[in-house]
Write an enzyme that holds these catalytic residues in place. Structure first.
Site, PDB file in Angstrom:
ATOM      1  N   ASP A   7     -36.330 -27.965   0.221  1.00 27.21           N
ATOM      2  CA  ASP A   7     -35.936 -29.264   0.764  1.00 27.21           C
ATOM      3  C   ASP A   7     -35.371 -28.979   2.150  1.00 27.21           C
ATOM      4  OD1 ASP A   7     -35.217 -31.930   1.076  1.00 27.21           O
ATOM      5  OD2 ASP A   7     -33.303 -31.683   0.048  1.00 27.21           O
ATOM      6  N   GLU A  68     -40.877 -30.293   1.092  1.00 28.44           N
ATOM      7  CA  GLU A  68     -40.849 -31.753   1.227  1.00 28.44           C
ATOM      8  C   GLU A  68     -41.431 -32.164   2.566  1.00 28.44           C
ATOM      9  OE1 GLU A  68     -37.499 -34.092  -0.300  1.00 28.44           O
ATOM     10  OE2 GLU A  68     -37.537 -35.194   1.581  1.00 28.44           O
ATOM     11  N   ASP A 141     -29.178 -31.115  -2.475  1.00 29.26           N
ATOM     12  CA  ASP A 141     -30.307 -30.470  -1.790  1.00 29.26           C
ATOM     13  C   ASP A 141     -30.943 -29.389  -2.667  1.00 29.26           C
ATOM     14  OD1 ASP A 141     -29.668 -31.444   1.245  1.00 29.26           O
ATOM     15  OD2 ASP A 141     -27.844 -30.940   0.148  1.00 29.26           O
TER      16      ASP A 141
END
Lengths: 176, 176
Positions: A7, A68, A141
């Site tokens: 992420d 991501e 996260d």
């Protein structure tokens, strides 16, 4: 199949490695965040993120990397740094010859909660449940990165197979 | 002082290396563009850009790298790819221990044309004149990258000196 989920972020870059097969319970190998100091020069922060990601790839030898996807609609004040961190993450995976796949937040949420508009708490709750953890991964996260890795395992690396294997087709040329 | 300027982009990444001293005429070492195929997987494109930049750093051994700063106000359809390419460029410089400095387009334009709102043609014209070239560098991305390098030479690497030397202060940590 062992997958590193990332992420991306400059100040906090979530990372998570899980192992599993499509439709089976995944096992968490490691999850956490890479932090860099906002007061440090940008290039050094990117270098630090790359170094830590490369160390994870070396230590845990995942088969694939899931990152991501960053959109320009992201938080305007941080989107450039997030995109730069995502570029470094993709590069780190590609340099090791691993397939690198990007997923939208909606795809990840749909994979782990069944609902593309799920909030962060739902994602954390489902990640905790799916991995049968006794404690939720923190911070968010880290949970998001783990969710990315689960998403990729469950999709059986399909996207990677479709878009991978193009290593030799990139054309580059510096004209003098 | 020898400087590599990078005008980041995924499809066309401008590069230019110049040598000179503040206030003196600069000499063009090399200028051009790194191109990658939009049909190729993103991670592979970033890897190709990094490989070509690293080859330039190895061959021409510049003392510093100057990269155009990317803003979220950039062209929305390409800003994420541009930011990712800029992250890879900064990483390539930092990995070799070189000071990496970012400049806004206005700073570069002001340095080479005296006017922060100069258009692309003016920048190309002035780069051609300042380097005493018989032909203008093409495409515009190459001229922009050369302008970045000139800007950094003329500013005497000031920004680099102010923000550099922080190599050991970046804190990272993966919590398990």
């Amino acid at each position: 199949m062992r997958v590193l989920g990332v992420d991306p972020g400059l100040t906090r870059c979530g990372v998570g490695i899980v192992e599993g097969e499509p439709g089976r319970t995944c096992r968490l190998i490691v999850g956490g965040v890479i932090r860099t100091d906002p007061g440090t020069e940008l290039a050094e922060r990117l270098l630090a993120i790359e170094g830590k990601l490369t160390a994870l790839l070396t230590k845990y030898e995942p088969d694939a990397v899931a990152v991501e996807r960053v959109f320009s609609q992201h938080n305007v004040s941080t989107v450039i740094g997030t995109a730069q961190a995502s570029g470094v993450a993709m590069l780190a995976g590609a340099r090791r010859g691993l397939p690198v796949t990007t997923y939208t937040p909606s795809e990840v949420k749909a994979a782990v909660t069944g609902y593309g508009d799920a909030d962060k708490n739902q994602v954390t709750t489902m990640v905790t449940r799916l991995l049968r953890l006794t404690e939720a991964p923190r911070p968010a996260d880290a949970a998001d990165a783990i969710a990315l890795a689960i998403c990729h395992v469950w999709r059986g690396g399909t996207k990677a197979r479709l878009t991978g294997g193009t290593q030799n087709t990139t054309r580059t040329g510096v004209r003098q």
